[in-house]
Design a protein around this motif. Structure first.
Motif, short mmCIF file in Angstrom:
data_model
loop_
_atom_site.label_atom_id
_atom_site.label_comp_id
_atom_site.label_asym_id
_atom_site.label_seq_id
_atom_site.Cartn_x
_atom_site.Cartn_y
_atom_site.Cartn_z
N PHE A 219 0.82 -1.21 0.00
CA PHE A 219 0.00 0.00 0.00
C PHE A 219 0.86 1.26 0.00
O PHE A 219 0.52 2.26 0.65
CB PHE A 219 -0.97 -0.01 1.19
CG PHE A 219 -1.80 -1.26 1.27
CD1 PHE A 219 -2.73 -1.54 0.31
CD2 PHE A 219 -1.60 -2.18 2.30
CE1 PHE A 219 -3.49 -2.70 0.36
CE2 PHE A 219 -2.35 -3.34 2.36
CZ PHE A 219 -3.29 -3.60 1.38
N ARG A 222 1.66 3.27 -4.89
CA ARG A 222 0.80 4.23 -5.61
C ARG A 222 1.09 5.67 -5.20
O ARG A 222 0.69 6.61 -5.90
CB ARG A 222 -0.68 3.90 -5.38
CG ARG A 222 -1.22 4.27 -4.03
CD ARG A 222 -2.70 3.93 -3.88
NE ARG A 222 -3.26 4.44 -2.65
CZ ARG A 222 -3.12 3.88 -1.46
NH1 ARG A 222 -2.41 2.77 -1.32
NH2 ARG A 222 -3.68 4.42 -0.39
N ASN A 223 1.79 5.85 -4.08
CA ASN A 223 2.13 7.19 -3.62
C ASN A 223 3.47 7.68 -4.16
O ASN A 223 3.87 8.81 -3.91
CB ASN A 223 2.17 7.22 -2.09
CG ASN A 223 0.83 6.86 -1.48
OD1 ASN A 223 -0.19 7.46 -1.79
ND2 ASN A 223 0.83 5.86 -0.60
N CYS A 246 4.40 -6.92 -4.21
CA CYS A 246 3.70 -5.65 -4.00
C CYS A 246 2.24 -5.92 -3.69
O CYS A 246 1.53 -6.56 -4.47
CB CYS A 246 3.82 -4.78 -5.24
SG CYS A 246 2.90 -3.22 -5.11
N GLU A 248 -1.20 -3.95 -3.17
CA GLU A 248 -1.72 -2.61 -3.45
C GLU A 248 -3.20 -2.67 -3.83
O GLU A 248 -3.67 -3.66 -4.39
CB GLU A 248 -0.92 -1.97 -4.58
CG GLU A 248 -1.24 -0.51 -4.85
CD GLU A 248 -1.11 0.38 -3.62
OE1 GLU A 248 -2.14 0.54 -2.91
OE2 GLU A 248 -0.01 0.88 -3.35
N SER A 250 -6.35 -2.12 -6.05
CA SER A 250 -6.39 -2.28 -7.50
C SER A 250 -7.80 -2.07 -8.02
O SER A 250 -8.59 -1.35 -7.41
CB SER A 250 -5.84 -3.67 -7.87
OG SER A 250 -5.47 -3.71 -9.22
N ILE A 290 -6.10 5.69 -5.14
CA ILE A 290 -6.40 4.31 -5.53
C ILE A 290 -6.96 4.27 -6.94
O ILE A 290 -6.61 3.41 -7.75
CB ILE A 290 -7.39 3.68 -4.54
CG1 ILE A 290 -6.74 3.54 -3.15
CG2 ILE A 290 -7.89 2.33 -5.04
CD1 ILE A 290 -7.71 3.16 -2.05
N PHE A 293 -4.31 4.65 -9.73
CA PHE A 293 -3.27 3.62 -9.86
C PHE A 293 -3.62 2.68 -11.01
O PHE A 293 -4.78 2.37 -11.24
CB PHE A 293 -3.15 2.84 -8.55
CG PHE A 293 -1.96 1.93 -8.49
CD1 PHE A 293 -0.67 2.45 -8.41
CD2 PHE A 293 -2.11 0.55 -8.54
CE1 PHE A 293 0.43 1.62 -8.36
CE2 PHE A 293 -1.02 -0.29 -8.50
CZ PHE A 293 0.26 0.24 -8.40
N VAL A 321 -7.89 -5.46 -3.70
CA VAL A 321 -6.45 -5.47 -3.53
C VAL A 321 -5.86 -6.52 -4.45
O VAL A 321 -6.49 -7.56 -4.71
CB VAL A 321 -6.06 -5.76 -2.06
CG1 VAL A 321 -4.59 -6.13 -1.92
CG2 VAL A 321 -6.40 -4.56 -1.18
#
Length: 329
Positions: A219, A222-223, A246, A248, A250, A290, A293, A321
């Motif tokens: 998480f 994406r930043n 990873c 994240e 999605s 989010i 991404f 996710v």
């Protein structure tokens, strides 16, 4: 010292590349022509004024890093509480799944990037410890009725050092997040042995090449302003055969669930942020980030383009996710 010198060299190289791009763009502008869609940029872009997204807002690239830092500085103290509230505790299952797929063995070296509060590192150390205990129990049982092969093996193993201890390095650019992670480790009674906390940028990791067996980022990617650069850094610091993992947010695969998820995200999460953490804007950004991404397939392609092979992903909770995984040759 070697890592610091390597970091300095990479920055000098990047600066020289930027100067080349500025010169090329200026020449192109004066000539009134373009060399092609991938190389033609305006002078201001090459000079560092390229824009990117901060949630749904368009901002200069240099500004995004500062604003993201401020977001996590603001939410650090309530980060774990908000994770439980926003996901109804399901984030714990997602992280457990990451460790289940990882299945680390004793001696493995882990780098957890953007892992400030330590959730992945703590799970990793506990998982490895349980694997060590399991192996010791098996060894004890086998020695109760040893065969001649076991006895011979024990003699041959005498004088040989045990395998290197596992180590987890938590790397985060945000000092407040690392501070919370250290406090949490102390409150949970987690030993400092085998656990390190390092301030570092995912785009310019302060480590030498080929240092780690596993690289995780949960998480956090994406930043990052330049995801491709972070992926290249992950490849660089991994040992040959090392694994990139990873976790994240999605793209939800079920249309009905997607509508419910969108409604919950935009209408409830910022409200929870305001009530629990006193911060609406930071959680509004997290929800918007989010949506910006890449989806599962696009991100898979980015990982492959970075140089990883055997890249695959697993959708969790209907694609809310995704867990992506790849290996370094």
């Amino acid at each position: 010292m070697a890592a610091s010198m390597r970091l300095l060299i990479r920055r000098v190289i990047r600066l020289s590349h930027t100067n080349v791009n500025v010169t090329s763009a200026a020449v192109s502008a004066r000539a009134g022509c373009c060399w092609g869609p991938t190389t033609c940029r305006c002078f201001s872009d090459a000079a560092g004024d390229r824009s990117t997204h901060f949630g749904f807002e368009t901002v200069p690239e240099m500004e995004k890093a500062k604003r993201v830092y401020k977001v996590f500085e603001n939410v650090a103290q309530k980060y774990d509480i908000m994770n439980d509230a926003m996901s109804l505790g399901i984030h714990r299952l997602w992280k457990d799944m990451l460790l289940h797929v990882m299945h680390p063995q004793p001696g493995v070296q882990l780098l957890d990037v953007a892992g400030g509060t330590g959730d992945i590192a703590f799970r990793f150390l506990e998982y490895v410890r349980s694997q060590q205990e399991r192996q010791q129990r098996r060894a004890t049982r086998s020695m109760q009725t040893p065969s001649w092969q076991d006895i011979s093996g024990n003699y041959s193993a005498e004088g040989v050092d045990e395998s290197q201890e596992s180590r987890a390095v938590v790397c985060d650019i945000n000092k407040e997040m690392l501070k919370v992670g250290k406090q949490k480790a102390e409150s949970m009674g987690i030993s400092a042995a085998g656990l390190s906390w390092v301030v570092g940028d995912a785009e310019e990791l302060p480590f030498d090449d080929d240092q780690f067996d596993i690289y995780t980022i949960a998480f956090g990617i994406r930043n990052v302003t330049h995801i491709d650069q972070a992926l290249q850094e992950a490849l660089r610091v991994l040992k040959p055969g090392g694994r990139f993992m990873c976790l994240e947010f999605s793209k939800v695969t079920n249309p009905v669930l997607a509508r419910l998820y969108d409604a919950y995200s935009f209408q409830m999460i910022p409200v929870l942020g305001e009530v629990i953490a006193g911060d609406w804007k930071s959680y509004q950004y997290l929800v918007e980030s989010i949506r910006k991404f890449p989806d599962q397939e696009e991100f898979k392609g980015m990982i492959e383009d970075a140089g990883f092979y055997c890249v695959q992903y697993y959708n969790l909770t209907g694609g809310v996710v995704a867990l992506h995984s790849g290996f370094k040759l």
